[in-house]
Design a protein around this motif. Sequence first.
Motif, PDB file in Angstrom:
ATOM      1  N   GLY A 165       1.049  -1.067   0.141  1.00  0.00           N
ATOM      2  CA  GLY A 165      -0.024  -0.019   0.113  1.00  0.00           C
ATOM      3  C   GLY A 165       0.886   1.131   0.158  1.00  0.00           C
ATOM      4  O   GLY A 165       1.773   1.298   0.808  1.00  0.00           O
ATOM      5  N   GLU A 200       0.600   5.556  -0.531  1.00  0.00           N
ATOM      6  CA  GLU A 200      -0.552   6.943  -0.480  1.00  0.00           C
ATOM      7  C   GLU A 200      -0.265   7.176  -1.351  1.00  0.00           C
ATOM      8  O   GLU A 200       0.373   7.732  -2.191  1.00  0.00           O
ATOM      9  CB  GLU A 200      -0.252   8.086   0.394  1.00  0.00           C
ATOM     10  CG  GLU A 200      -0.720   7.557   2.316  1.00  0.00           C
ATOM     11  CD  GLU A 200      -0.189   8.187   3.397  1.00  0.00           C
ATOM     12  OE1 GLU A 200      -0.022   9.321   3.223  1.00  0.00           O
ATOM     13  OE2 GLU A 200      -1.185   7.766   4.428  1.00  0.00           O
ATOM     14  N   ARG A 229      -5.211   8.606  -6.695  1.00  0.00           N
ATOM     15  CA  ARG A 229      -6.327   7.166  -6.109  1.00  0.00           C
ATOM     16  C   ARG A 229      -7.702   7.366  -6.931  1.00  0.00           C
ATOM     17  O   ARG A 229      -8.545   6.501  -7.853  1.00  0.00           O
ATOM     18  CB  ARG A 229      -6.104   7.167  -5.113  1.00  0.00           C
ATOM     19  CG  ARG A 229      -7.455   5.254  -4.701  1.00  0.00           C
ATOM     20  CD  ARG A 229      -8.784   5.328  -3.844  1.00  0.00           C
ATOM     21  NE  ARG A 229      -9.385   6.792  -3.869  1.00  0.00           N
ATOM     22  CZ  ARG A 229     -10.370   6.331  -4.419  1.00  0.00           C
ATOM     23  NH1 ARG A 229     -10.573   5.076  -4.658  1.00  0.00           N
ATOM     24  NH2 ARG A 229     -11.239   6.967  -4.514  1.00  0.00           N
ATOM     25  N   HIS A 265      -6.902   3.200  -9.104  1.00  0.00           N
ATOM     26  CA  HIS A 265      -6.766   2.843  -7.710  1.00  0.00           C
ATOM     27  C   HIS A 265      -5.306   1.554  -7.547  1.00  0.00           C
ATOM     28  O   HIS A 265      -5.754   1.423  -6.258  1.00  0.00           O
ATOM     29  CB  HIS A 265      -8.227   1.249  -7.644  1.00  0.00           C
ATOM     30  CG  HIS A 265      -9.306   2.648  -8.288  1.00  0.00           C
ATOM     31  ND1 HIS A 265      -9.668   3.353  -8.987  1.00  0.00           N
ATOM     32  CD2 HIS A 265      -9.986   2.845  -7.068  1.00  0.00           C
ATOM     33  CE1 HIS A 265     -10.517   3.862  -8.428  1.00  0.00           C
ATOM     34  NE2 HIS A 265     -11.203   4.242  -7.361  1.00  0.00           N
ATOM     35  N   SER A 266      -5.111   0.966  -8.286  1.00  0.00           N
ATOM     36  CA  SER A 266      -4.289  -0.326  -7.875  1.00  0.00           C
ATOM     37  C   SER A 266      -3.018  -0.529  -8.988  1.00  0.00           C
ATOM     38  O   SER A 266      -3.691  -0.377 -10.026  1.00  0.00           O
ATOM     39  CB  SER A 266      -5.007  -1.793  -7.634  1.00  0.00           C
ATOM     40  OG  SER A 266      -5.523  -2.076  -7.867  1.00  0.00           O
ATOM     41  N   VAL A 284      -1.604  -1.438  -3.936  1.00  0.00           N
ATOM     42  CA  VAL A 284      -3.714  -0.313  -3.818  1.00  0.00           C
ATOM     43  C   VAL A 284      -2.498   0.523  -3.587  1.00  0.00           C
ATOM     44  O   VAL A 284      -1.719   1.327  -2.190  1.00  0.00           O
ATOM     45  CB  VAL A 284      -3.090  -1.012  -2.833  1.00  0.00           C
ATOM     46  CG1 VAL A 284      -4.954  -0.617  -2.734  1.00  0.00           C
ATOM     47  CG2 VAL A 284      -3.854  -2.719  -2.691  1.00  0.00           C
ATOM     48  N   LEU A 304      -3.483   4.018  -1.844  1.00  0.00           N
ATOM     49  CA  LEU A 304      -4.312   4.554  -0.489  1.00  0.00           C
ATOM     50  C   LEU A 304      -4.850   6.010  -0.665  1.00  0.00           C
ATOM     51  O   LEU A 304      -4.063   6.861  -1.455  1.00  0.00           O
ATOM     52  CB  LEU A 304      -4.151   4.463   0.916  1.00  0.00           C
ATOM     53  CG  LEU A 304      -3.398   3.030   0.807  1.00  0.00           C
ATOM     54  CD1 LEU A 304      -2.005   3.262   2.310  1.00  0.00           C
ATOM     55  CD2 LEU A 304      -4.041   1.465   0.937  1.00  0.00           C
ATOM     56  N   ASP A 305      -6.681   6.023  -0.124  1.00  0.00           N
ATOM     57  CA  ASP A 305      -6.357   7.167  -0.242  1.00  0.00           C
ATOM     58  C   ASP A 305      -6.468   8.129   0.348  1.00  0.00           C
ATOM     59  O   ASP A 305      -6.200   7.975   1.396  1.00  0.00           O
ATOM     60  CB  ASP A 305      -8.014   7.639  -0.468  1.00  0.00           C
ATOM     61  CG  ASP A 305      -9.485   8.544  -0.271  1.00  0.00           C
ATOM     62  OD1 ASP A 305      -9.251   9.060  -1.844  1.00  0.00           O
ATOM     63  OD2 ASP A 305      -9.678   8.589   0.124  1.00  0.00           O
ATOM     64  N   GLU A 356     -12.390   8.304  -0.605  1.00  0.00           N
ATOM     65  CA  GLU A 356     -13.182   6.972  -0.924  1.00  0.00           C
ATOM     66  C   GLU A 356     -12.714   6.925   0.810  1.00  0.00           C
ATOM     67  O   GLU A 356     -13.084   7.582   1.504  1.00  0.00           O
ATOM     68  CB  GLU A 356     -11.681   5.577  -0.943  1.00  0.00           C
ATOM     69  CG  GLU A 356     -12.168   4.520  -0.892  1.00  0.00           C
ATOM     70  CD  GLU A 356     -10.862   3.343  -1.120  1.00  0.00           C
ATOM     71  OE1 GLU A 356     -10.872   2.490  -1.782  1.00  0.00           O
ATOM     72  OE2 GLU A 356      -9.535   4.013  -0.718  1.00  0.00           O
TER      73      GLU A 356
END
Length: 293
Positions: free
Chosen positions: A138, A140, A197, A201-202, A229, A231-232, A268
């Motif tokens: 993950g 940000e 994001r 998203h990923s 991923v 992260l929001d 999100e």
Amino acid sequence: MPSLQGHAAVYIQVVPLPNGRPVSSQDFKHFVIPENFKPAQVLNSLKWPDHHLTTNRKLHFSIAKDNDDVHFEIDSLTGDLFLSKELDYETASHFLLQVIIKDYSNNPPQNSTVFLSIDVEDQNDHSPCFQDDFVVIGVEENVPVGTLVYTFDAKDGDGSFLNSKIQYSLEMSNMGKNPFLIHPSYGILTTAFPLDRENIHSVILTVSAADQAINLTDRRLDSLAVKIVILDINDNSPSFISSSLSYIMEDVEVGFLVHRIIAEDPDEGRNGQVTYHILSGNENKAFALDKIT
């Protein structure tokens, strides 16, 4: 049987023995043996000094018993040196054998000694290996370019430098510009440009680790699937999508639906949840607003 005579070389040097007697270059031989050489093959028909090979000489060859090594055997009659056990460069890369030559042509028999220095040549028989088959990371959104995301660390069991030196590379599975870079030598994954994001998203990546064997056809590699991923963070404000105008007749009953106000936030989770409040214009409390709907 195949022979490695082309690999033999003789040191031109004098080596002192523990008792102080020097060993001449004729008594010291050097060999290089590939790690993948198979047992029972002849390593080399030892080129003994001419004075040992005179016709009608009765010679007996043996490896000194104090050489605690089971990798080699010698033909007692011919002096052929055999490999009796597989070699492993990572376990032992050098051997020093003491060969005793007993001449029964003389009475009493005479002994002479030849030292064999044997170097094992590393073969690329190990592949790089990642600890995991799949990792999820993950990071940000909106972190600065060059932010450290992850450090990959593949291991290679080979002993020599190039056979165990690892170079990293990555490929992006889904089409588009890859937002990440990897350092080829250190496996450090960093961001290549700002992440958003709301747009991505990923990201699915394939990270490869390849050794640097001299021959390209001998190089080995391992691959690792990576999902990153995004992260929001709360970097968007709500925006109204409903009309800002509404009409109502006078004298309608209390509880009459006047207008449905709709706002959206692309963030999100809790960052994207919207609540409603009247800030001004309702001093006489003529209107009530549901904060959720």
